[in-house]
Every structure is written in structure tokens, then in C-alpha cells.
Scaffold this motif. Structure first.
Motif, PDB file in Angstrom:
ATOM      1  N   GLY A   1       0.851  -1.180   0.000  1.00 52.13           N
ATOM      2  CA  GLY A   1       0.000   0.000   0.000  1.00 52.13           C
ATOM      3  C   GLY A   1       0.885   1.227   0.000  1.00 52.13           C
ATOM      4  N   VAL A   2       0.583   2.168  -0.859  1.00 53.04           N
ATOM      5  CA  VAL A   2       1.431   3.354  -1.045  1.00 53.04           C
ATOM      6  C   VAL A   2       0.627   4.611  -0.798  1.00 53.04           C
ATOM      7  CG1 VAL A   2       2.820   4.675  -2.697  1.00 53.04           C
ATOM      8  CG2 VAL A   2       2.878   2.166  -2.735  1.00 53.04           C
ATOM      9  N   GLN A   3       1.208   5.547  -0.049  1.00 55.50           N
ATOM     10  CA  GLN A   3       0.626   6.881   0.109  1.00 55.50           C
ATOM     11  C   GLN A   3       1.453   7.856  -0.709  1.00 55.50           C
ATOM     12  OE1 GLN A   3       0.516   8.374   4.111  1.00 55.50           O
ATOM     13  NE2 GLN A   3      -0.792  10.100   3.587  1.00 55.50           N
ATOM     14  N   PHE A   4       0.792   8.615  -1.611  1.00 52.80           N
ATOM     15  CA  PHE A   4       1.489   9.574  -2.461  1.00 52.80           C
ATOM     16  C   PHE A   4       1.935  10.792  -1.660  1.00 52.80           C
ATOM     17  CE2 PHE A   4      -1.560   7.952  -5.936  1.00 52.80           C
ATOM     18  CZ  PHE A   4      -0.713   6.893  -6.227  1.00 52.80           C
ATOM     19  N   ASP A   5       3.005  11.420  -2.127  1.00 53.43           N
ATOM     20  CA  ASP A   5       3.467  12.653  -1.494  1.00 53.43           C
ATOM     21  C   ASP A   5       2.501  13.806  -1.759  1.00 53.43           C
ATOM     22  OD1 ASP A   5       5.737  11.406  -0.482  1.00 53.43           O
ATOM     23  OD2 ASP A   5       6.964  11.921  -2.232  1.00 53.43           O
ATOM     24  N   SER A   6       1.849  13.773  -2.936  1.00 58.26           N
ATOM     25  CA  SER A   6       0.864  14.803  -3.300  1.00 58.26           C
ATOM     26  C   SER A   6      -0.294  14.133  -4.021  1.00 58.26           C
ATOM     27  CB  SER A   6       1.485  15.866  -4.218  1.00 58.26           C
ATOM     28  OG  SER A   6       2.591  16.486  -3.592  1.00 58.26           O
ATOM     29  N   PRO A   7      -1.505  14.687  -3.926  1.00 64.48           N
ATOM     30  CA  PRO A   7      -2.649  14.087  -4.617  1.00 64.48           C
ATOM     31  C   PRO A   7      -2.447  14.069  -6.127  1.00 64.48           C
ATOM     32  CG  PRO A   7      -3.362  15.712  -2.998  1.00 64.48           C
ATOM     33  CD  PRO A   7      -1.882  15.872  -3.128  1.00 64.48           C
ATOM     34  N   ILE A   8      -3.059  13.077  -6.794  1.00 59.12           N
ATOM     35  CA  ILE A   8      -2.985  12.976  -8.247  1.00 59.12           C
ATOM     36  C   ILE A   8      -4.390  13.113  -8.837  1.00 59.12           C
ATOM     37  CG2 ILE A   8      -0.980  11.454  -8.096  1.00 59.12           C
ATOM     38  CD1 ILE A   8      -2.896   9.144  -8.925  1.00 59.12           C
ATOM     39  N   ASP A   9      -4.444  13.378 -10.133  1.00 54.08           N
ATOM     40  CA  ASP A   9      -5.710  13.448 -10.862  1.00 54.08           C
ATOM     41  C   ASP A   9      -5.984  12.051 -11.424  1.00 54.08           C
ATOM     42  OD1 ASP A   9      -7.766  13.782 -12.697  1.00 54.08           O
ATOM     43  OD2 ASP A   9      -7.065  15.747 -13.373  1.00 54.08           O
ATOM     44  N   VAL A  10      -6.794  11.276 -10.729  1.00 57.39           N
ATOM     45  CA  VAL A  10      -7.030   9.883 -11.103  1.00 57.39           C
ATOM     46  C   VAL A  10      -7.707   9.777 -12.468  1.00 57.39           C
ATOM     47  CG1 VAL A  10      -8.227   7.750 -10.475  1.00 57.39           C
ATOM     48  CG2 VAL A  10      -7.133   9.128  -8.712  1.00 57.39           C
ATOM     49  N   ASP A  11      -8.732  10.582 -12.712  1.00 61.83           N
ATOM     50  CA  ASP A  11      -9.467  10.501 -13.973  1.00 61.83           C
ATOM     51  C   ASP A  11      -8.548  10.750 -15.160  1.00 61.83           C
ATOM     52  OD1 ASP A  11     -11.790   9.935 -12.628  1.00 61.83           O
ATOM     53  OD2 ASP A  11     -12.506  12.006 -12.622  1.00 61.83           O
ATOM     54  N   ARG A  12      -7.701  11.781 -15.069  1.00 60.96           N
ATOM     55  CA  ARG A  12      -6.779  12.083 -16.168  1.00 60.96           C
ATOM     56  C   ARG A  12      -5.783  10.955 -16.368  1.00 60.96           C
ATOM     57  NH1 ARG A  12      -1.748  13.408 -16.750  1.00 60.96           N
ATOM     58  NH2 ARG A  12      -1.431  13.633 -14.498  1.00 60.96           N
ATOM     59  N   LEU A  13      -5.216  10.451 -15.278  1.00 67.86           N
ATOM     60  CA  LEU A  13      -4.207   9.402 -15.376  1.00 67.86           C
ATOM     61  C   LEU A  13      -4.781   8.147 -16.025  1.00 67.86           C
ATOM     62  CD1 LEU A  13      -1.538   8.519 -12.769  1.00 67.86           C
ATOM     63  CD2 LEU A  13      -2.844   6.703 -13.848  1.00 67.86           C
ATOM     64  N   LEU A  14      -5.983   7.740 -15.590  1.00 69.06           N
ATOM     65  CA  LEU A  14      -6.588   6.541 -16.158  1.00 69.06           C
ATOM     66  C   LEU A  14      -6.942   6.740 -17.626  1.00 69.06           C
ATOM     67  CD1 LEU A  14      -8.901   5.337 -13.248  1.00 69.06           C
ATOM     68  CD2 LEU A  14      -6.660   4.447 -13.901  1.00 69.06           C
ATOM     69  N   ALA A  15      -7.431   7.930 -17.978  1.00 61.55           N
ATOM     70  CA  ALA A  15      -7.778   8.199 -19.370  1.00 61.55           C
ATOM     71  C   ALA A  15      -6.541   8.164 -20.258  1.00 61.55           C
ATOM     72  CB  ALA A  15      -8.469   9.554 -19.483  1.00 61.55           C
ATOM     73  N   GLU A  16      -5.446   8.742 -19.782  1.00 62.58           N
ATOM     74  CA  GLU A  16      -4.226   8.780 -20.579  1.00 62.58           C
ATOM     75  C   GLU A  16      -3.511   7.437 -20.606  1.00 62.58           C
ATOM     76  OE1 GLU A  16      -1.796  11.930 -19.102  1.00 62.58           O
ATOM     77  OE2 GLU A  16      -3.134  13.519 -19.827  1.00 62.58           O
ATOM     78  N   SER A  17      -3.851   6.540 -19.688  1.00 65.09           N
ATOM     79  CA  SER A  17      -3.227   5.217 -19.657  1.00 65.09           C
ATOM     80  C   SER A  17      -4.022   4.182 -20.434  1.00 65.09           C
ATOM     81  CB  SER A  17      -3.077   4.747 -18.204  1.00 65.09           C
ATOM     82  OG  SER A  17      -2.217   5.604 -17.478  1.00 65.09           O
ATOM     83  N   SER A  18      -5.182   4.569 -20.954  1.00 66.37           N
ATOM     84  CA  SER A  18      -6.044   3.648 -21.677  1.00 66.37           C
ATOM     85  C   SER A  18      -5.837   3.775 -23.179  1.00 66.37           C
ATOM     86  CB  SER A  18      -7.517   3.923 -21.335  1.00 66.37           C
ATOM     87  OG  SER A  18      -8.371   3.153 -22.137  1.00 66.37           O
TER      88      SER A  18
END
Length: 223
Positions: A97-114
Motif C-alpha cells: 500500500g502506497v501513500q502519495f506525497d501529493s494528490p494525483i488526478d485519477v481521472d486524467r491518469l486513467l484516461a491517458e493510460s487507456s
């Protein structure tokens, strides 16, 4: 320094939170379930493949083979090229389990990874290229040749070879510890050759192989 309040969060009440865990520094955000989101996770000790199972703006759960420890600082490279830093907060068998140093934009990341319904003008996401330095063998038109394997992913590899190859040539790649793989040449730049496999390597197979430095880094040299 004492951790921030957890809004009465108790790890024992969470169905998937294992017992071996470090206190979260911020409350956990709702997680977005993902399937087979492959990434690369690195630290000062490891360079490994990971399969991200759960993802939120504040952290993730991933399947790994490397033995990361609680508190270890890591970097995660996603298929779209984003690199996110964080720290391991828990370990459980083959997961972290990992805690990020800063929040990420999940929707953008998933869209760009698809690759689904992706505009043709955008760069295509690709499987993480894992650096290697080992001996391998290619078989072309019935003849075998030794090559150096310099990176490897689920979908392809980069080789160094003196064998004259051309784009679209078919070959079979044999790597110690892996089943022979049928592949096609995608590009040639001097002695560097990029190939794409006809069938992807399974995550578990490649992750285990990468976790063995004796085969991954055996010091290949072209003869």
C-alpha cells in the motif's frame, strides 16, 4: 511528529488493510478499482514491475514481487509516462500500500493510460520498459545468434546485435528463465533493435523474472 487525526479510521475495520501497516499521515480517499494497470515501481533498492489494483488521489494498492519495506520511499511510473512519488505504508505477501506525497488526478491518469477510444493524435501509452543487461539468443531464418538484451517489457524488447536485421523481420527470442518468444522487428538503429512480441508476457512471469538479478543483470557483451 505525531500523525494527523484519521477521522477515527481504524485499520482493523478495513477489509483489505493488512495488519502490518504504518499510520497514514492523511485520511484515506475513496479508491477507484482498476484491473491490470501495469506500472514500474522503483526505490533506492529495487526496480520492479507492479500491477496496480486500487487507485485513489492519495495512494494505491499494487501487486509486486520485490520486498519493499514499510516507510520506504518509492517512485511509480504509469503507462502515460507520469511519475508519482510516495512511501510504502503497508506490506502483505505480494502486495504493498502506497501513500502519495501529493494528490494525483485519477481521472486524467486513467484516461491517458487507456488505449480504448484514444484519439490518434495522442501518444499511445506503453508498458513499462524495464532495463536489463543479460545474454539472450535470437533465431532468424533457421540460424541462432547471441544478442544483448538491454530492456524488456510485457510487449517487446530492445536488443543489441551485430546481426543485420530489417524492419518487419520475424525472429524468435530466447531469454534464460523465460519461454521462447516469437517477435517482429519494429525498428533498427545501428546495432540497437526494437522488437514487438506476438504474444505478451504475463505480468506474474515477467515480475518474477525481473526480481532475480542473477538473470536480469548477468553482464551481457556482444562478441
Amino acid at each position: 511528529m505525531n500523525p494527523l487525526p484519521h477521522n477515527n479510521f481504524d485499520a482493523a475495520d478495513d477489509a483489505w488493510m493488512p495488519a502490518r501497516t504504518a499510520p497514514l499521515l492523511t485520511p484515506r480517499a475513496p479508491r477507484t478499482m482498476t484491473l491490470l494497470l501495469i506500472g514500474r515501481v522503483t526505490s533506492d533498492r529495487f526496480d520492479a514491475l507492479c500491477c496496480i489494483r486500487n487507485l485513489s488521489e492519495g495512494g494505491l494498492k499494487a501487486e509486486v514481487r520485490a520486498k519493499f519495506t514499510i516507510g520506504e520511499a518509492i517512485r511509480i511510473e504509469f503507462r502515460n509516462g507520469d511519475v508519482v512519488t510516495g512511501a510504502v505504508r503497508w506490506t502483505d505477501r505480494k502486495s504493498i500500500g502506497v501513500q502519495f506525497d501529493s494528490p494525483i488526478d485519477v481521472d486524467r491518469l486513467l484516461a491517458e493510460s487507456s488505449t480504448v477510444r484514444r484519439p490518434s493524435n495522442l501518444p499511445q501509452p506503453r508498458s513499462p520498459r524495464m532495463p536489463t543487461n543479460c545474454r539472450a539468443e535470437i533465431r532468424v531464418t533457421g540460424k541462432s545468434h547471441r544478442v544483448a538484451l538491454t530492456d524488456l517489457s510485457q510487449g517487446g524488447a530492445k536488443l543489441e546485435t551485430k546481426v543485420p536485421l530489417a524492419k518487419d523481420d520475424m525472429l524468435t527470442l530466447a531469454v534464460p528463465g523465460l519461454e521462447p518468444m516469437r517477435a517482429v522487428v519494429r525498428w533498427v538503429r545501428g546495432e540497437a533493435v526494437g522488437i514487438a512480441f506476438m504474444q505478451s508476457i504475463a505480468f506474474a512471469t515477467l515480475a518474477e523474472w525481473l526480481n532475480d538479478p542473477k538473470v536480469r543483470y548477468d553482464g551481457a557483451r556482444l562478441g
